[in-house]
Design an enzyme around this catalytic site. Structure first.
Site, short mmCIF file in Angstrom:
data_model
loop_
_atom_site.label_atom_id
_atom_site.label_comp_id
_atom_site.label_asym_id
_atom_site.label_seq_id
_atom_site.Cartn_x
_atom_site.Cartn_y
_atom_site.Cartn_z
N SER A 212 -3.85 -1.19 13.91
CA SER A 212 -4.07 0.43 14.07
C SER A 212 -5.42 0.75 13.34
O SER A 212 -5.88 1.88 13.46
CB SER A 212 -3.06 1.00 13.96
OG SER A 212 -2.49 0.69 12.67
N CYS B 70 4.53 -4.51 7.21
CA CYS B 70 3.25 -3.91 7.80
C CYS B 70 2.13 -4.49 7.08
O CYS B 70 2.14 -4.52 5.86
CB CYS B 70 3.48 -2.01 7.47
SG CYS B 70 2.06 -1.38 7.87
N1 DGL Z 1 -0.67 -2.25 10.05
C1 DGL Z 1 0.40 -1.78 11.07
C2 DGL Z 1 1.47 -2.66 10.92
O1 DGL Z 1 1.69 -3.71 10.51
C3 DGL Z 1 0.52 -0.33 10.76
C4 DGL Z 1 1.23 0.33 12.04
C5 DGL Z 1 0.86 2.03 12.02
O2 DGL Z 1 -0.43 2.27 12.29
O3 DGL Z 1 1.65 2.64 11.62
O4 DGL Z 1 2.66 -2.32 11.42
#
Ligand code: DGL
Length: 280
Positions: free
Chosen positions: A24, A195
């Site tokens: 994202s 994340c």
């Molecule tokens: N880097 C994304 C993940 O690993 C973030 C998700 C988001 O945009 O909230 O979940």
């Protein structure tokens, strides 16, 4: 001039093709850093869906739609493999969409969960609300090590703090302490970055998380898995890597500015509008 009927010499696809990596926003850079380290000959097409970040507070239908749009676009760019460098997409969308594509697609959750299960017995997972609600880590760690105990905490403020460059602000440290307190109270021995944005928080977390707790960064494990898959399929690069192409759906200058702190140089960033696909 080349005769127009002369066939173009066939270049094996592994010679020209890139790995597509998407997230994202800047979270997938933690996977990109690992590709630079573990797979220095591979070229990468990086996409950050910054117009729609964060994913982690969205519905499963939206996350599936965004993942499909990105994969469709990556296929149109002729990537040889896609790495879903977003836990939220990996947890919520990958099982639904994977069979729709004729290329290897790797997600971060399974390699990360297996690495955690090998490493610890009392495991804390920090992730987005959508990833926590999916129980993807809980299930995958449980399958890999049924004796491990696992606790999860949703951390909705982390991605906005990172994307808005608020890492150095005292409020980010305060929020981090609040989120991790229930896990530290359980005496965890292992903390999983559920994340891909969260490894960017490591300098902050190390200020108060005891040294005895080891961190699991699924980016390391997914790139190790990608390396095996590339070799197995015989599509690993045999040439030096091309510079990474960075593409975002939001403001390219903002991404370049933010991303520079995690990259060897300020990236050149293009903006695209992804073609729309119907919601499944
Ligand atoms: N880097 C994304 C993940 O690993 C973030 C998700 C988001 O945009 O909230 O979940």
């Amino acid at each position: 001039m080349q005769d127009r009927f002369t066939p173009t010499p066939q270049i094996p696809s592994d010679e020209i093709s890139r790995i597509g990596v998407f997230d994202s926003g800047v979270g997938g850079l933690t996977v990109l850093q690992e590709i630079y380290r573990q797979l220095p000959h591979e070229s990468v097409l990086y996409f950050g869906d910054t117009a729609r970040v964060p994913y982690g507070t969205r519905s499963a239908a939206e996350i599936i739609k965004f993942t499909r749009q990105t994969l469709d676009w990556m296929v149109s760019q002729r990537v040889k493999m896609a790495i879903v460098a977003c836990n939220t997409s990996s947890a919520l969308a990958l099982d639904t969409v994977r069979d729709e594509y004729d290329l290897p697609i790797l997600g971060v959750v399974l390699p990360g969960a297996r690495a955690a299960a090998r490493q610890g017995q009392r495991i804390g997972v920090i992730a987005t609300p959508a990833t926590v609600a999916s129980n993807a880590y809980l299930t995958a760690i449980g399958e890999a090590n049924p004796h491990a105990e696992v606790w999860q905490v949703a951390c909705p403020e982390f991605v906005p703090a990172i994307e808005n460059n608020r890492l150095a602000e005292p409020s980010t440290l305060a929020i981090a302490k609040e989120y991790l307190q229930p896990l530290l109270a359980r005496s965890i021995d292992t903390l999983v970055y559920g994340c891909t944005h969260y490894p960017h928080l490591e300098p902050i977390l190390r200020k108060f998380v005891p040294e005895s707790i080891s961190f699991v960064n699924p980016a390391i494990a997914v790139v190790t898995a990608a390396a095996k898959e590339l070799n197995l399929l015989g599509i690993h690069s045999r040439r030096p890597a091309q510079p990474t192409t960075f593409v975002v759906s939001g403001d390219p200058a903002q991404f370049a500015q933010l991303a520079t702190q995690w990259l060897p140089a300020r990236p050149v960033v293009e903006q695209i509008v992804l073609p729309t696909v119907p919601v499944a």
